[in-house]
Design a protein around this motif. Structure first.
Motif, PDB file in Angstrom:
ATOM      1  N   LYS A 113       7.280   9.023  37.766  1.00  0.00           N
ATOM      2  CA  LYS A 113       8.159   7.970  38.267  1.00  0.00           C
ATOM      3  C   LYS A 113       9.595   8.444  38.142  1.00  0.00           C
ATOM      4  CE  LYS A 113       8.618   2.997  38.173  1.00  0.00           C
ATOM      5  NZ  LYS A 113       8.215   2.708  39.509  1.00  0.00           N
ATOM      6  N   LEU A 114      10.387   8.141  39.164  1.00  0.00           N
ATOM      7  CA  LEU A 114      11.793   8.507  39.180  1.00  0.00           C
ATOM      8  C   LEU A 114      12.541   7.472  39.995  1.00  0.00           C
ATOM      9  CD1 LEU A 114      14.001  10.584  38.461  1.00  0.00           C
ATOM     10  CD2 LEU A 114      13.395  11.796  40.538  1.00  0.00           C
ATOM     11  N   LYS A 115      13.350   6.704  39.315  1.00  0.00           N
ATOM     12  CA  LYS A 115      14.140   5.685  40.009  1.00  0.00           C
ATOM     13  C   LYS A 115      15.362   6.356  40.620  1.00  0.00           C
ATOM     14  CE  LYS A 115      12.617   2.019  36.982  1.00  0.00           C
ATOM     15  NZ  LYS A 115      12.933   1.074  35.955  1.00  0.00           N
ATOM     16  N   ILE A 121       9.894   9.846  34.438  1.00  0.00           N
ATOM     17  CA  ILE A 121       8.717   9.629  33.599  1.00  0.00           C
ATOM     18  C   ILE A 121       7.790  10.823  33.800  1.00  0.00           C
ATOM     19  CG2 ILE A 121       6.775   8.113  33.077  1.00  0.00           C
ATOM     20  CD1 ILE A 121       9.504   6.810  32.559  1.00  0.00           C
ATOM     21  N   LEU A 122       7.466  11.493  32.692  1.00  0.00           N
ATOM     22  CA  LEU A 122       6.614  12.675  32.714  1.00  0.00           C
ATOM     23  C   LEU A 122       5.392  12.454  31.829  1.00  0.00           C
ATOM     24  CD1 LEU A 122       9.469  15.287  32.186  1.00  0.00           C
ATOM     25  CD2 LEU A 122       8.326  14.768  34.329  1.00  0.00           C
ATOM     26  N   ASP A 153       2.716   8.215  29.481  1.00  0.00           N
ATOM     27  CA  ASP A 153       4.035   8.316  30.098  1.00  0.00           C
ATOM     28  C   ASP A 153       5.113   8.532  29.041  1.00  0.00           C
ATOM     29  OD1 ASP A 153       2.840   7.900  32.497  1.00  0.00           O
ATOM     30  OD2 ASP A 153       3.547   5.844  32.768  1.00  0.00           O
ATOM     31  N   VAL A 154       5.990   9.484  29.297  1.00  0.00           N
ATOM     32  CA  VAL A 154       7.107   9.779  28.399  1.00  0.00           C
ATOM     33  C   VAL A 154       8.395   9.689  29.209  1.00  0.00           C
ATOM     34  CG1 VAL A 154       8.180  11.504  26.903  1.00  0.00           C
ATOM     35  CG2 VAL A 154       5.697  11.354  27.030  1.00  0.00           C
ATOM     36  N   PRO A 155       9.301   8.787  28.834  1.00  0.00           N
ATOM     37  CA  PRO A 155      10.594   8.742  29.528  1.00  0.00           C
ATOM     38  C   PRO A 155      11.434   9.962  29.147  1.00  0.00           C
ATOM     39  CG  PRO A 155      10.429   6.978  27.896  1.00  0.00           C
ATOM     40  CD  PRO A 155       9.161   7.733  27.844  1.00  0.00           C
ATOM     41  N   TYR A 156      12.007  10.615  30.130  1.00  0.00           N
ATOM     42  CA  TYR A 156      12.822  11.803  29.895  1.00  0.00           C
ATOM     43  C   TYR A 156      14.181  11.609  30.576  1.00  0.00           C
ATOM     44  CZ  TYR A 156      14.299  16.668  29.817  1.00  0.00           C
ATOM     45  OH  TYR A 156      15.004  17.830  29.613  1.00  0.00           O
ATOM     46  N   PRO A 157      15.191  11.193  29.801  1.00  0.00           N
ATOM     47  CA  PRO A 157      16.520  11.035  30.393  1.00  0.00           C
ATOM     48  C   PRO A 157      17.157  12.406  30.639  1.00  0.00           C
ATOM     49  CG  PRO A 157      16.556  10.467  28.065  1.00  0.00           C
ATOM     50  CD  PRO A 157      15.147  10.803  28.409  1.00  0.00           C
ATOM     51  N   LEU A 197      14.744  21.472  39.119  1.00  0.00           N
ATOM     52  CA  LEU A 197      15.024  22.565  38.186  1.00  0.00           C
ATOM     53  C   LEU A 197      15.173  22.064  36.747  1.00  0.00           C
ATOM     54  CD1 LEU A 197      17.524  24.661  40.322  1.00  0.00           C
ATOM     55  CD2 LEU A 197      15.169  25.260  39.728  1.00  0.00           C
ATOM     56  N   GLU A 198      15.413  20.775  36.582  1.00  0.00           N
ATOM     57  CA  GLU A 198      15.619  20.188  35.259  1.00  0.00           C
ATOM     58  C   GLU A 198      14.310  19.777  34.577  1.00  0.00           C
ATOM     59  OE1 GLU A 198      17.936  18.832  32.027  1.00  0.00           O
ATOM     60  OE2 GLU A 198      18.416  20.138  33.699  1.00  0.00           O
ATOM     61  N   ILE A 199      13.197  19.725  35.313  1.00  0.00           N
ATOM     62  CA  ILE A 199      11.926  19.291  34.733  1.00  0.00           C
ATOM     63  C   ILE A 199      11.546  20.238  33.603  1.00  0.00           C
ATOM     64  CG2 ILE A 199       9.466  18.884  35.150  1.00  0.00           C
ATOM     65  CD1 ILE A 199      10.175  18.291  38.062  1.00  0.00           C
ATOM     66  N   PRO A 200      11.342  19.714  32.391  1.00  0.00           N
ATOM     67  CA  PRO A 200      10.974  20.593  31.278  1.00  0.00           C
ATOM     68  C   PRO A 200       9.538  21.093  31.421  1.00  0.00           C
ATOM     69  CG  PRO A 200      10.936  18.319  30.564  1.00  0.00           C
ATOM     70  CD  PRO A 200      11.453  18.315  31.970  1.00  0.00           C
TER      71      PRO A 200
END
Length: 171
Positions: free
Chosen positions: A32-34, A60-61, A69-73, A117-120
């Motif tokens: 999920k990505l708002k 959300i990853l 689900d893990v929120p990733y700011p 590119l930012e996705i861990p």
């Protein structure tokens, strides 16, 4: 032309929400990505348009251990350079200077690229309940613990175990 008029004298500031929910449908880990906030400024230097921006939001990853689900700011600082020069060539392309065709400059593809590119590589959940509800078995797999390792015997060595059991009976 709005950029030429506003960015020629002083930096042109912007602060917008951008819908990048299309990234959820691509083959990546984003569940999920708002909308993300993109703010920064733009300056015009000769035939180059330089955008310095900050992209911030939350994706959300899946947890690498439990799949919850893990929120990733995230907050990404990015600079994108565009050229309106009629002499745009390979050298500019190698230096990641993008050519502007037409009258409209759309930053959305570059914003999406920076987010991808930012996705861990992996994230982990801190939720203790999620760890309790983690499945221990699945189709074709089972979580191995120290206890199950000691109790189970490698099938290739089963005959060897019967040899030791026969030895114990003889004594």
């Amino acid at each position: 032309m709005k950029l030429k008029k506003n960015a020629a004298q002083q930096p042109f500031a912007f602060d917008e929400k951008v819908d990048v929910s299309e990234l959820e449908t691509m083959d990546n880990d984003i569940r999920k990505l708002k909308s993300v906030r993109v703010c920064g400024n733009c300056i015009l230097e000769g035939d180059e348009i330089i955008f310095s921006m900050t992209i911030s939001g939350e994706m959300i990853l899946p947890c690498a251990r439990t799949l919850v689900d893990v929120p990733y700011p995230f907050e990404i600082k990015a600079d994108e350079v565009f050229s309106i020069s009629p002499y745009y060539g390979e050298e500019e392309e190698e230096n990641e200077i993008h050519f502007v065709e037409g009258e409209v400059l759309d930053l959305t593809p570059y914003i999406k690229e920076n987010i991808l590119l930012e996705i861990p590589f992996r994230v982990f959940s801190d939720d203790k309940e999620a760890h309790k509800n983690t499945p221990l078995k699945g189709e074709g797999w089972e979580l191995a613990t120290e206890k199950t390792k000691k109790e189970s015997i490698d099938p290739r060595l089963k005959k060897l175990q019967s040899f030791f059991e026969d030895n114990k009976k003889e004594k």
